[in-house]
Motif scaffolding. Structure first.
Motif, PDB file in Angstrom:
ATOM      1  N   ARG A  16      12.545 152.842 138.060  1.00 19.18           N
ATOM      2  CA  ARG A  16      13.160 151.765 138.844  1.00 19.18           C
ATOM      3  C   ARG A  16      13.106 150.429 138.111  1.00 19.18           C
ATOM      4  N   VAL A  17      12.005 150.150 137.407  1.00 24.42           N
ATOM      5  CA  VAL A  17      11.907 148.893 136.651  1.00 24.42           C
ATOM      6  C   VAL A  17      12.970 148.848 135.564  1.00 24.42           C
ATOM      7  N   ARG A  18      13.179 149.973 134.891  1.00 24.75           N
ATOM      8  CA  ARG A  18      14.217 149.994 133.856  1.00 24.75           C
ATOM      9  C   ARG A  18      15.605 149.738 134.455  1.00 24.75           C
ATOM     10  N   GLU A  19      15.843 150.314 135.630  1.00 27.25           N
ATOM     11  CA  GLU A  19      17.134 150.083 136.291  1.00 27.25           C
ATOM     12  C   GLU A  19      17.302 148.608 136.665  1.00 27.25           C
ATOM     13  N   LEU A  20      16.251 148.032 137.238  1.00 23.65           N
ATOM     14  CA  LEU A  20      16.331 146.654 137.717  1.00 23.65           C
ATOM     15  C   LEU A  20      16.464 145.648 136.577  1.00 23.65           C
ATOM     16  N   THR A  21      15.975 146.002 135.401  1.00 22.03           N
ATOM     17  CA  THR A  21      16.048 145.078 134.261  1.00 22.03           C
ATOM     18  C   THR A  21      17.141 145.469 133.272  1.00 22.03           C
ATOM     19  N   GLN A  22      18.025 146.390 133.678  1.00 20.76           N
ATOM     20  CA  GLN A  22      19.102 146.867 132.813  1.00 20.76           C
ATOM     21  C   GLN A  22      18.573 147.342 131.463  1.00 20.76           C
ATOM     22  N   GLY A  23      17.400 147.956 131.500  1.00 20.72           N
ATOM     23  CA  GLY A  23      16.830 148.536 130.295  1.00 20.72           C
ATOM     24  C   GLY A  23      16.023 147.588 129.430  1.00 20.72           C
ATOM     25  N   ARG A  24      16.072 146.289 129.724  1.00 16.26           N
ATOM     26  CA  ARG A  24      15.349 145.325 128.880  1.00 16.26           C
ATOM     27  C   ARG A  24      13.846 145.420 129.052  1.00 16.26           C
ATOM     28  N   GLY A  25      13.384 145.659 130.268  1.00 22.28           N
ATOM     29  CA  GLY A  25      11.969 145.619 130.563  1.00 22.28           C
ATOM     30  C   GLY A  25      11.533 144.240 131.015  1.00 22.28           C
ATOM     31  N   VAL A  26      10.229 144.067 131.194  1.00 25.00           N
ATOM     32  CA  VAL A  26       9.676 142.808 131.682  1.00 25.00           C
ATOM     33  C   VAL A  26       8.815 142.170 130.599  1.00 25.00           C
ATOM     34  N   ASP A  27       8.566 140.883 130.770  1.00 24.79           N
ATOM     35  CA  ASP A  27       7.774 140.159 129.770  1.00 24.79           C
ATOM     36  C   ASP A  27       6.272 140.341 129.971  1.00 24.79           C
ATOM     37  N   VAL A  28       5.848 140.440 131.222  1.00 22.83           N
ATOM     38  CA  VAL A  28       4.416 140.562 131.518  1.00 22.83           C
ATOM     39  C   VAL A  28       4.219 141.587 132.630  1.00 22.83           C
ATOM     40  N   VAL A  29       3.176 142.407 132.496  1.00 23.89           N
ATOM     41  CA  VAL A  29       2.743 143.326 133.557  1.00 23.89           C
ATOM     42  C   VAL A  29       1.315 142.960 133.933  1.00 23.89           C
ATOM     43  N   LEU A  30       1.055 142.801 135.227  1.00 22.17           N
ATOM     44  CA  LEU A  30      -0.301 142.607 135.739  1.00 22.17           C
ATOM     45  C   LEU A  30      -0.695 143.879 136.472  1.00 22.17           C
ATOM     46  N   ASP A  31      -1.804 144.515 136.035  1.00 21.20           N
ATOM     47  CA  ASP A  31      -2.143 145.837 136.574  1.00 21.20           C
ATOM     48  C   ASP A  31      -3.640 146.001 136.749  1.00 21.20           C
ATOM     49  N   GLY A  32      -4.040 146.699 137.809  1.00 20.92           N
ATOM     50  CA  GLY A  32      -5.431 147.041 138.023  1.00 20.92           C
ATOM     51  C   GLY A  32      -5.687 148.530 138.024  1.00 20.92           C
ATOM     52  N   GLN A  33      -4.699 149.338 137.617  1.00 19.81           N
ATOM     53  CA  GLN A  33      -4.841 150.791 137.669  1.00 19.81           C
ATOM     54  C   GLN A  33      -5.278 151.381 136.333  1.00 19.81           C
ATOM     55  N   ALA A  34      -4.629 150.976 135.252  1.00 12.81           N
ATOM     56  CA  ALA A  34      -4.924 151.466 133.901  1.00 12.81           C
ATOM     57  C   ALA A  34      -4.757 152.984 133.834  1.00 12.81           C
ATOM     58  N   GLY A  35      -5.640 153.704 133.121  1.00 16.50           N
ATOM     59  CA  GLY A  35      -5.506 155.154 132.992  1.00 16.50           C
ATOM     60  C   GLY A  35      -4.114 155.544 132.538  1.00 16.50           C
ATOM     61  N   PRO A  36      -3.479 156.518 133.203  1.00 14.95           N
ATOM     62  CA  PRO A  36      -2.164 156.996 132.781  1.00 14.95           C
ATOM     63  C   PRO A  36      -1.049 155.968 132.955  1.00 14.95           C
ATOM     64  N   TYR A  37      -1.296 154.916 133.742  1.00 14.56           N
ATOM     65  CA  TYR A  37      -0.276 153.868 133.882  1.00 14.56           C
ATOM     66  C   TYR A  37      -0.092 153.070 132.587  1.00 14.56           C
ATOM     67  N   THR A  38      -1.120 153.003 131.766  1.00 15.50           N
ATOM     68  CA  THR A  38      -1.136 152.047 130.658  1.00 15.50           C
ATOM     69  C   THR A  38       0.024 152.243 129.700  1.00 15.50           C
ATOM     70  N   ASP A  39       0.228 153.467 129.221  1.00 12.13           N
ATOM     71  CA  ASP A  39       1.306 153.692 128.268  1.00 12.13           C
ATOM     72  C   ASP A  39       2.669 153.505 128.929  1.00 12.13           C
ATOM     73  N   LYS A  40       2.792 153.892 130.207  1.00 13.95           N
ATOM     74  CA  LYS A  40       4.035 153.645 130.934  1.00 13.95           C
ATOM     75  C   LYS A  40       4.366 152.159 130.950  1.00 13.95           C
ATOM     76  N   GLU A  41       3.354 151.343 131.200  1.00 11.93           N
ATOM     77  CA  GLU A  41       3.577 149.899 131.303  1.00 11.93           C
ATOM     78  C   GLU A  41       3.915 149.288 129.954  1.00 11.93           C
ATOM     79  N   LEU A  42       3.270 149.759 128.901  1.00 12.94           N
ATOM     80  CA  LEU A  42       3.646 149.281 127.568  1.00 12.94           C
ATOM     81  C   LEU A  42       5.101 149.628 127.271  1.00 12.94           C
ATOM     82  N   GLY A  43       5.530 150.801 127.738  1.00  8.97           N
ATOM     83  CA  GLY A  43       6.922 151.198 127.545  1.00  8.97           C
ATOM     84  C   GLY A  43       7.913 150.385 128.349  1.00  8.97           C
ATOM     85  N   LEU A  44       7.445 149.701 129.374  1.00 11.30           N
ATOM     86  CA  LEU A  44       8.324 148.872 130.210  1.00 11.30           C
ATOM     87  C   LEU A  44       8.429 147.439 129.720  1.00 11.30           C
ATOM     88  N   LEU A  45       7.696 147.099 128.641  1.00 14.95           N
ATOM     89  CA  LEU A  45       7.723 145.728 128.156  1.00 14.95           C
ATOM     90  C   LEU A  45       8.949 145.446 127.300  1.00 14.95           C
TER      91      LEU A  45
END
Length: 336
Positions: free
Chosen positions: A200-229
């Protein structure tokens, strides 16, 4: 004084109301008669034995308080005795009296009562430290907030939207929580239980991604979030609820100049926290007074019923902050 004592690590029922001596003031500190105290997830982790306090900190739970200054250490000129303040404590908030470094105190925002003021310090300090100082969110950049209806999440959404003019995306665990994210300024809210947030983030940003992610989950989310930057983007971790370990694509970090960082604020010295306090009073407190930035109180609970407050956080029920009423008479009287 009365305070909450934790009888060994375990569930909420390990906390009991007990008597304790008044805190002794160290140089640079003030003593606050506590009207109300915020309840935060680090309190829950400390109760479980997963987040020990720094050696110099009070072992009593509680990281943010609001009340009246009743004594100051020698040489402390501000805040003066009798002033209504809210403060980020290093511990000790679940008590009738709390010693706090003076530089970590802030005036109660205009128009706020003690309950509302007690909901502010920990979440706004954390959001400012991680979104502005570590995440370096610049004017017009975009932000993804994981867990948008936590106290920190709502603070981060508003800081980014009001002070940086950001496009803000947020995740939450229900349609109702997504609605609250939108109400507090998010441009889009994603129910992570109903859809894949990364798609959904990729759709909302037209594939560009976001500049900053704030997260408290880590674990398997981490690589996903790096991929969304977007290129030069930053992931800032404030906890690791989904796991302490993560496998990440280091080549992608190098190729796209990404930053993966994190923080714990509690061990930082008062001078560092004082910088944040001054920034909040200058940039956020006027917006609180005018209503363009808001707090949200999920529930208020008497100090003696602290177990119920912790149970709310552990169940993930809260939207915003849970606040303990420590001194009902002072809460009713207000900041004056």
């Amino acid at each position: 004084m009365k305070r909450i004592e934790v009888l060994g690590t375990g569930g909420p029922d390990t906390m009991v109301l007990a008597e304790a001596p008044e805190p002794e003031l160290r140089p640079g500190e003030v003593l606050i008669r506590v009207a109300a105290a915020g309840v935060n997830r680090p309190d829950v982790q400390q109760r479980k034995g997963l987040y020990p306090p720094p050696p110099e900190a009070s072992p009593i739970l509680g990281l943010d308080v609001a009340g009246v200054v009743v004594r100051t250490a020698v040489g402390v000129l501000w805040p003066p005795v009798g002033m209504a303040v809210c403060a980020l404590a290093n511990g000790g908030g679940y008590a009738e009296l709390c010693a706090v470094p003076a530089v970590q105190c802030m005036p109660v925002p205009k128009g706020f009562g003690f309950v509302e003021a007690a909901s502010l310090p920990e979440v706004f300090f954390t959001a400012w430290n991680n979104v502005i100082m570590l995440g370096r969110l610049a004017e017009g950049e975009s932000l993804l907030v994981q867990g948008g209806t936590s106290g920190v999440g709502l603070a981060a959404i508003q800081i980014a939207k009001v002070l940086r003019g950001s496009v803000v995306l947020a995740t939450a665990g229900s349609a109702e929580k997504c609605r609250v994210c939108l109400e507090y300024g998010a441009d889009a809210a994603i129910d992570y239980r109903a859809e894949d947030f990364s798609v959904r983030v990729r759709e909302l940003t037209q594939g560009r991604g976001v500049d900053v992610v704030l997260d408290g989950q880590a674990g398997p989310y981490t690589d996903k979030e790096l991929g969304l930057l977007a290129p030069d983007g930053r992931v800032v971790l404030i906890a690791s609820h989904l796991g302490a370990m993560a496998e990440v694509n280091v080549r992608d970090i190098v190729r796209r100049r990404l930053t993966l960082t994190g923080s714990t604020l509690r061990p930082r010295p008062p001078v560092y926290k004082g910088r944040i306090a001054r920034a909040l009073v200058e940039d956020v407190w006027p917006r609180l007074a005018e209503g363009s930035i808001r707090t949200r109180i999920h529930a208020t609970v008497p100090l003696a019923d602290v177990a119920a407050a912790h149970a709310m956080l552990e169940a993930g029920e809260q939207i915003g902050k849970v606040v303990l009423i420590v001194d009902p008479a002072l809460v009713t009287a207000g900041p004056g």
